[in-house]
Design an enzyme around this catalytic site. Structure first.
Site, PDB file in Angstrom:
ATOM      1  N   HIS A  11      13.067  65.332  49.265  1.00  0.00           N
ATOM      2  CA  HIS A  11      11.731  65.264  48.661  1.00  0.00           C
ATOM      3  C   HIS A  11      11.348  63.820  48.356  1.00  0.00           C
ATOM      4  O   HIS A  11      12.207  62.973  48.098  1.00  0.00           O
ATOM      5  CB  HIS A  11      11.572  66.188  47.439  1.00  0.00           C
ATOM      6  CG  HIS A  11      12.253  65.759  46.177  1.00  0.00           C
ATOM      7  ND1 HIS A  11      12.712  66.670  45.248  1.00  0.00           N
ATOM      8  CD2 HIS A  11      12.531  64.555  45.656  1.00  0.00           C
ATOM      9  CE1 HIS A  11      13.232  66.028  44.230  1.00  0.00           C
ATOM     10  NE2 HIS A  11      13.135  64.736  44.443  1.00  0.00           N
ATOM     11  N   ASP A  36       4.612  60.902  40.031  1.00  0.00           N
ATOM     12  CA  ASP A  36       4.686  62.288  39.543  1.00  0.00           C
ATOM     13  C   ASP A  36       4.955  62.351  38.039  1.00  0.00           C
ATOM     14  O   ASP A  36       5.260  61.333  37.399  1.00  0.00           O
ATOM     15  CB  ASP A  36       5.764  63.073  40.314  1.00  0.00           C
ATOM     16  CG  ASP A  36       7.068  62.305  40.484  1.00  0.00           C
ATOM     17  OD1 ASP A  36       7.275  61.304  39.757  1.00  0.00           O
ATOM     18  OD2 ASP A  36       7.890  62.699  41.324  1.00  0.00           O
ATOM     19  N   ASN A  88      17.282  66.840  48.730  1.00  0.00           N
ATOM     20  CA  ASN A  88      16.677  67.756  49.702  1.00  0.00           C
ATOM     21  C   ASN A  88      15.560  67.070  50.494  1.00  0.00           C
ATOM     22  O   ASN A  88      14.764  67.735  51.134  1.00  0.00           O
ATOM     23  CB  ASN A  88      16.151  69.017  48.986  1.00  0.00           C
ATOM     24  CG  ASN A  88      15.093  68.682  47.946  1.00  0.00           C
ATOM     25  OD1 ASN A  88      14.638  67.545  47.852  1.00  0.00           O
ATOM     26  ND2 ASN A  88      14.696  69.671  47.157  1.00  0.00           N
ATOM     27  N   GLU A 121       8.400  69.015  47.615  1.00  0.00           N
ATOM     28  CA  GLU A 121       9.622  69.752  47.928  1.00  0.00           C
ATOM     29  C   GLU A 121       9.592  70.295  49.354  1.00  0.00           C
ATOM     30  O   GLU A 121       8.519  70.490  49.929  1.00  0.00           O
ATOM     31  CB  GLU A 121       9.763  70.921  46.940  1.00  0.00           C
ATOM     32  CG  GLU A 121       9.910  70.486  45.481  1.00  0.00           C
ATOM     33  CD  GLU A 121      11.325  70.020  45.128  1.00  0.00           C
ATOM     34  OE1 GLU A 121      11.968  69.350  45.952  1.00  0.00           O
ATOM     35  OE2 GLU A 121      11.785  70.325  44.003  1.00  0.00           O
TER      36      GLU A 121
HETATM   37  C1  GLP Z   1      13.109  62.841  41.006  1.00  0.00           C
HETATM   38  C2  GLP Z   1      11.801  62.086  41.279  1.00  0.00           C
HETATM   39  C3  GLP Z   1      11.821  61.422  42.640  1.00  0.00           C
HETATM   40  C4  GLP Z   1      13.113  60.654  42.827  1.00  0.00           C
HETATM   41  C5  GLP Z   1      14.273  61.600  42.741  1.00  0.00           C
HETATM   42  C6  GLP Z   1      15.625  60.954  42.999  1.00  0.00           C
HETATM   43  O1  GLP Z   1      13.130  64.093  41.571  1.00  0.00           O
HETATM   44  N1  GLP Z   1      10.663  62.933  41.197  1.00  0.00           N
HETATM   45  O2  GLP Z   1      10.696  60.576  42.765  1.00  0.00           O
HETATM   46  O3  GLP Z   1      13.099  59.990  44.060  1.00  0.00           O
HETATM   47  O4  GLP Z   1      14.260  62.150  41.431  1.00  0.00           O
HETATM   48  O5  GLP Z   1      16.186  60.485  41.822  1.00  0.00           O
HETATM   49  P1  GLP Z   1      17.511  59.624  41.728  1.00  0.00           P
HETATM   50  O6  GLP Z   1      17.122  58.225  42.056  1.00  0.00           O
HETATM   51  O7  GLP Z   1      17.949  59.768  40.307  1.00  0.00           O
HETATM   52  O8  GLP Z   1      18.477  60.197  42.701  1.00  0.00           O
END
Ligand code: GLP
Length: 237
Positions: free
Chosen positions: A138, A67, A136, A143
């Protein structure tokens, strides 16, 4: 799903780097799917070390990231492009032309999504997709909602995600991008192998929903139950 629990972030990162290294060694032309967020950083550090010290060779590897934010220049330090170059790509011998992230600055975002999907297909699909998980549930930026969206698409980030990412934007909600481009659930599900990293007890709720009996778009990660080859590494620390 195979679930491996380890007792430290270091062990999680070392194990994940071993899985990715094995893919690179056994298929030097592999297509890797990469993720951002704080969780995979240790894995990227470990991979860079393997490249530097053990000669792990990324020269024929192709990558596609999950993404990218919309309307954020790639020169912005919080763009996922900048994140990936800072944390991984600058430290391994990957060819710049083999690295792909969605272009969140594209004039025609829908066209960009279509092209991204096509490029992944033309590269032969993703061999190993690395994933994190949002609080959440995702994956990528898919989402919670009423349905699973299959292909790469533009998404409105939820308030919870915007708040979670606020820490990277000087704690200013106004500075956090409100939209992103993400691989779709179908794109992710087409990966031959999936490696998901989950760190912290604050992610347990999301993990529970992912593993719950019912596969439901209110927890997008739950769809992974239908994937034949998912390994989850969890650490509480
Ligand atoms: C963002 C990314 C996700 C990732 C998530 C969790 O939203 N788009 O791909 O999994 O963050 O991030 P973290 O590892 O900092 O909790």
């Amino acid at each position: 799903m195979k679930i491996i629990e380890v007792d430290s972030y270091e062990k999680m990162s070392a194990l994940a780097a071993d899985v990715i290294a094995a893919q690179v060694i056994t298929k030097p032309h592999a297509v890797l799917g990469f993720a951002t967020g704080s969780t995979p950083i240790g894995t990227y550090v470990a991979l860079a070390k393997k490249c530097r010290e053990d000669g792990l060779d990324f020269s024929d590897i192709t990558t596609f990231n999950l993404d990218e934010y919309c309307a954020l220049e790639i020169s912005h330090p919080q763009s996922y492009y900048a994140f990936m170059w800072e944390n991984l790509f600058s430290h391994i011998n990957i060819k710049k032309e083999n690295v792909h992230l969605p272009n969140g600055m594209a004039a025609d975002i829908d066209k960009e999504c279509e092209n991204y999907e096509k490029m992944i297909e033309e590269a032969g699909g993703v061999d190993l997709q690395l994933l994190g998980i949002g609080h959440n549930g995702h994956i990528g930026f898919n989402e919670p909602g009423d349905s699973f969206i299959s292909a790469t698409h533009r998404v409105d980030l939820t308030q919870r995600t915007i708040e979670a990412n606020c820490r990277f934007f000087e704690n200013d909600l106004n500075k956090v991008p409100k939209q992103a481009i993400t691989m779709g659930i179908g794109t992710i599900m087409k990966a031959k192998n999936i490696l998901m990293l989950i760190r912290g007890e604050d992610k347990l709720e999301a993990m529970k929903a992912m593993l719950a009996k019912e596969v439901h778009p209110s927890c997008q990660a739950s769809v992974l139950q239908y994937h034949p080859n998912v390994t989850v590494i969890y650490t509480a620390n």
